[in-house]
Scaffold this motif. Structure first.
Motif, PDB file in Angstrom:
ATOM      1  N   PRO A 148      13.410   7.089 -33.462  1.00  0.00           N
ATOM      2  CA  PRO A 148      12.403   6.525 -33.137  1.00  0.00           C
ATOM      3  C   PRO A 148      12.300   5.171 -33.807  1.00  0.00           C
ATOM      4  O   PRO A 148      12.559   5.004 -34.855  1.00  0.00           O
ATOM      5  CB  PRO A 148      11.380   7.448 -34.026  1.00  0.00           C
ATOM      6  N   VAL A 149      11.454   4.357 -33.007  1.00  0.00           N
ATOM      7  CA  VAL A 149      11.424   2.647 -33.730  1.00  0.00           C
ATOM      8  C   VAL A 149      10.097   2.418 -33.565  1.00  0.00           C
ATOM      9  O   VAL A 149       9.709   1.286 -34.412  1.00  0.00           O
ATOM     10  CB  VAL A 149      12.127   1.757 -32.794  1.00  0.00           C
ATOM     11  N   ALA A 150       9.140   2.798 -32.814  1.00  0.00           N
ATOM     12  CA  ALA A 150       7.647   2.466 -32.788  1.00  0.00           C
ATOM     13  C   ALA A 150       6.891   3.536 -32.193  1.00  0.00           C
ATOM     14  O   ALA A 150       7.123   4.329 -31.427  1.00  0.00           O
ATOM     15  CB  ALA A 150       7.611   0.992 -32.123  1.00  0.00           C
ATOM     16  N   LEU A 151       5.494   3.324 -32.701  1.00  0.00           N
ATOM     17  CA  LEU A 151       4.331   4.212 -32.013  1.00  0.00           C
ATOM     18  C   LEU A 151       3.451   3.293 -31.383  1.00  0.00           C
ATOM     19  O   LEU A 151       3.102   2.303 -32.225  1.00  0.00           O
ATOM     20  CB  LEU A 151       3.930   4.970 -33.319  1.00  0.00           C
ATOM     21  N   ARG A 152       2.735   3.455 -30.295  1.00  0.00           N
ATOM     22  CA  ARG A 152       2.014   2.748 -29.432  1.00  0.00           C
ATOM     23  C   ARG A 152       0.658   3.504 -29.750  1.00  0.00           C
ATOM     24  O   ARG A 152       0.902   4.765 -28.883  1.00  0.00           O
ATOM     25  CB  ARG A 152       2.323   2.459 -27.990  1.00  0.00           C
ATOM     26  N   LEU A 153      -0.454   3.093 -29.871  1.00  0.00           N
ATOM     27  CA  LEU A 153      -1.594   3.995 -29.837  1.00  0.00           C
ATOM     28  C   LEU A 153      -2.691   3.163 -28.554  1.00  0.00           C
ATOM     29  O   LEU A 153      -2.779   2.021 -28.657  1.00  0.00           O
ATOM     30  CB  LEU A 153      -2.546   3.686 -31.161  1.00  0.00           C
ATOM     31  N   SER A 166      -1.894  -5.301 -31.678  1.00  0.00           N
ATOM     32  CA  SER A 166      -1.246  -4.880 -30.477  1.00  0.00           C
ATOM     33  C   SER A 166      -1.118  -3.525 -30.279  1.00  0.00           C
ATOM     34  O   SER A 166      -0.805  -2.937 -29.250  1.00  0.00           O
ATOM     35  CB  SER A 166       0.477  -5.365 -30.783  1.00  0.00           C
ATOM     36  N   GLY A 167      -1.497  -2.516 -31.252  1.00  0.00           N
ATOM     37  CA  GLY A 167      -1.705  -1.189 -31.172  1.00  0.00           C
ATOM     38  C   GLY A 167      -0.110  -0.483 -31.240  1.00  0.00           C
ATOM     39  O   GLY A 167      -0.067   0.709 -31.138  1.00  0.00           O
ATOM     40  N   ILE A 168       0.880  -1.406 -31.709  1.00  0.00           N
ATOM     41  CA  ILE A 168       2.255  -0.883 -32.028  1.00  0.00           C
ATOM     42  C   ILE A 168       2.367  -0.857 -33.311  1.00  0.00           C
ATOM     43  O   ILE A 168       2.726  -1.824 -34.004  1.00  0.00           O
ATOM     44  CB  ILE A 168       3.156  -1.830 -31.169  1.00  0.00           C
ATOM     45  N   CYS A 169       2.666   0.390 -33.834  1.00  0.00           N
ATOM     46  CA  CYS A 169       2.900   0.675 -35.364  1.00  0.00           C
ATOM     47  C   CYS A 169       4.643   0.755 -35.498  1.00  0.00           C
ATOM     48  O   CYS A 169       5.194   1.582 -34.877  1.00  0.00           O
ATOM     49  CB  CYS A 169       2.451   1.860 -35.666  1.00  0.00           C
ATOM     50  N   ARG A 170       5.154  -0.206 -36.273  1.00  0.00           N
ATOM     51  CA  ARG A 170       6.555   0.152 -36.206  1.00  0.00           C
ATOM     52  C   ARG A 170       7.165   0.971 -37.603  1.00  0.00           C
ATOM     53  O   ARG A 170       6.038   1.438 -38.206  1.00  0.00           O
ATOM     54  CB  ARG A 170       7.196  -1.474 -37.020  1.00  0.00           C
ATOM     55  N   VAL A 171       8.224   1.411 -37.254  1.00  0.00           N
ATOM     56  CA  VAL A 171       8.749   2.469 -38.394  1.00  0.00           C
ATOM     57  C   VAL A 171       8.845   1.719 -39.769  1.00  0.00           C
ATOM     58  O   VAL A 171       9.294   0.657 -39.772  1.00  0.00           O
ATOM     59  CB  VAL A 171       9.983   2.961 -37.807  1.00  0.00           C
ATOM     60  N   ALA A 186     -10.678   4.187 -48.604  1.00  0.00           N
ATOM     61  CA  ALA A 186     -11.878   4.045 -47.625  1.00  0.00           C
ATOM     62  C   ALA A 186     -11.970   2.495 -47.350  1.00  0.00           C
ATOM     63  O   ALA A 186     -12.468   2.297 -46.294  1.00  0.00           O
ATOM     64  CB  ALA A 186     -13.024   4.756 -48.274  1.00  0.00           C
ATOM     65  N   ASP A 187     -11.867   1.697 -48.404  1.00  0.00           N
ATOM     66  CA  ASP A 187     -12.128   0.124 -48.023  1.00  0.00           C
ATOM     67  C   ASP A 187     -10.940  -0.512 -47.371  1.00  0.00           C
ATOM     68  O   ASP A 187     -11.062  -1.800 -47.329  1.00  0.00           O
ATOM     69  CB  ASP A 187     -12.668  -0.506 -49.219  1.00  0.00           C
ATOM     70  N   ARG A 188      -9.730   0.149 -47.403  1.00  0.00           N
ATOM     71  CA  ARG A 188      -8.625  -0.810 -46.764  1.00  0.00           C
ATOM     72  C   ARG A 188      -8.556  -0.690 -45.287  1.00  0.00           C
ATOM     73  O   ARG A 188      -9.023   0.278 -44.711  1.00  0.00           O
ATOM     74  CB  ARG A 188      -7.256  -0.039 -47.472  1.00  0.00           C
ATOM     75  N   THR A 189      -7.972  -1.737 -44.796  1.00  0.00           N
ATOM     76  CA  THR A 189      -7.525  -1.524 -43.436  1.00  0.00           C
ATOM     77  C   THR A 189      -6.152  -0.717 -43.288  1.00  0.00           C
ATOM     78  O   THR A 189      -5.190  -0.836 -43.901  1.00  0.00           O
ATOM     79  CB  THR A 189      -7.433  -2.863 -42.718  1.00  0.00           C
ATOM     80  N   PRO A 190      -6.129   0.505 -42.387  1.00  0.00           N
ATOM     81  CA  PRO A 190      -4.948   0.949 -42.119  1.00  0.00           C
ATOM     82  C   PRO A 190      -3.943   0.399 -41.582  1.00  0.00           C
ATOM     83  O   PRO A 190      -4.227  -0.552 -40.601  1.00  0.00           O
ATOM     84  CB  PRO A 190      -5.518   2.379 -41.168  1.00  0.00           C
ATOM     85  N   PRO A 191      -2.739   0.329 -41.910  1.00  0.00           N
ATOM     86  CA  PRO A 191      -1.541  -0.147 -41.254  1.00  0.00           C
ATOM     87  C   PRO A 191      -1.220   0.068 -39.971  1.00  0.00           C
ATOM     88  O   PRO A 191      -0.550  -0.514 -39.197  1.00  0.00           O
ATOM     89  CB  PRO A 191      -0.377   0.026 -42.175  1.00  0.00           C
ATOM     90  N   CYS A 192      -1.814   1.456 -39.543  1.00  0.00           N
ATOM     91  CA  CYS A 192      -1.724   2.146 -38.305  1.00  0.00           C
ATOM     92  C   CYS A 192      -2.883   2.975 -37.898  1.00  0.00           C
ATOM     93  O   CYS A 192      -3.201   3.752 -38.741  1.00  0.00           O
ATOM     94  CB  CYS A 192      -0.362   2.952 -38.073  1.00  0.00           C
ATOM     95  N   GLY A 193      -3.748   2.712 -37.060  1.00  0.00           N
ATOM     96  CA  GLY A 193      -5.024   3.254 -36.850  1.00  0.00           C
ATOM     97  C   GLY A 193      -5.687   2.781 -35.494  1.00  0.00           C
ATOM     98  O   GLY A 193      -5.458   1.793 -34.943  1.00  0.00           O
ATOM     99  N   VAL A 194      -6.869   3.146 -35.688  1.00  0.00           N
ATOM    100  CA  VAL A 194      -7.981   2.846 -34.570  1.00  0.00           C
ATOM    101  C   VAL A 194      -9.470   2.655 -34.921  1.00  0.00           C
ATOM    102  O   VAL A 194      -9.807   3.520 -36.029  1.00  0.00           O
ATOM    103  CB  VAL A 194      -7.852   3.613 -33.198  1.00  0.00           C
TER     104      VAL A 194
END
Length: 249
Positions: A148-153, A166-171, A186-194
């Motif tokens: 696995p190399v990436a997740l796209r949301l 980009s909606g693409i979360c890297r490994v 709670a006040d942080r921006t998620p590295p991968c999310g929506v």
């Protein structure tokens, strides 16, 4: 095949003639007694249909009669079994985990609230399958590995923001994707999310999570990883998005 054809009641004469010609070619014609006297010097090659491709017309075109190849010679046909062919067969047998990301909040979130998404390394690790062929004079194998190399949301609505944009979360370095939510974030921006910008009303949004797997193979005569086409496998998850209700006094 010969005995069954000629002895089947009601069999048409042309079928008996055809199978007789076939038998004579290997017994008394081009070959002598099926090459039994040189059985250690080569192999018979026969076309075989891949059962997983039974609906593909090209896979049914097995019109090449069995033929003899001396040990060490390359079979003079397309798609003869080679390490790369074995690698491609192994590719078709790879079983990958379903792509369901962990969300926080889970299943139900709020408008303008960042929803964290991640995949655990323990579930999304490398997967390998080995295919081999070992017969007299021929011993070849290939191992195909999916990494696995990436997740796209894809949020399921244009009224949403993805993290990253980009909606693409890297490994990550440890093999995981994204970062689990925990208290104090709670006040942080998620590295991968929506983040959804409007409510889903009485329904849900279909969040699609697709993992890209890098596919490589190694095998007989090819010790260094060789790329095969990447694989992408996804899954939809229903997400309920609610409006945040407030009361002014």
């Amino acid at each position: 095949m010969y005995s069954e054809t000629v002895n089947t009641p009601g069999q048409h004469s042309y079928a008996k003639t055809s199978v007789g010609m076939f038998r004579n070619d290997y017994k008394d014609g081009t070959y002598k007694n099926y090459n039994l006297d040189v059985k250690d010097e080569g192999n018979w090659w026969v076309a075989v249909v891949d059962e997983d491709r039974w609906m593909e017309p090209a896979a049914q075109a097995c019109n090449k009669q069995p033929f003899w190849v001396e040990t060490g010679d390359a079979p003079p046909v397309d798609n003869a079994v080679t390490p790369q062919i074995l690698a491609e067969l192994a590719y078709n047998r790879i079983q990958l985990p379903s792509t369901e990301v962990t969300l926080a909040p889970q299943n139900t979130t709020k408008v303008n609230l960042a929803t964290w998404a991640w995949l655990d390394k323990a579930k999304f690790d490398e997967v390998s399958v080995t295919a081999s062929l070992n017969v007299a004079g021929l011993d070849i194998q290939a191992t195909t590995t999916a990494k696995p190399v990436a997740l796209r949301l894809e949020p399921g609505t244009p009224d949403a923001t993805t993290y990253p944009g980009s909606g693409i979360c890297r490994v990550n370095a440890d093999g995981s994707i994204g970062e689990p939510y925990a208290k104090g974030k709670a006040d942080r921006t998620p590295p991968c999310g929506v983040k959804y910008l409007r409510s889903s009303g009485n329904g849900t949004f279909d969040l699609r999570a697709t993992v890209t797997w890098e596919i490589t193979w190694t095998g007989t005569g090819s010790p260094n990883p060789t790329r095969l086409p990447d694989g992408t496998f996804g899954n939809d998850q229903a997400v309920t998005v609610q409006e945040i209700q407030s009361v002014n006094r």
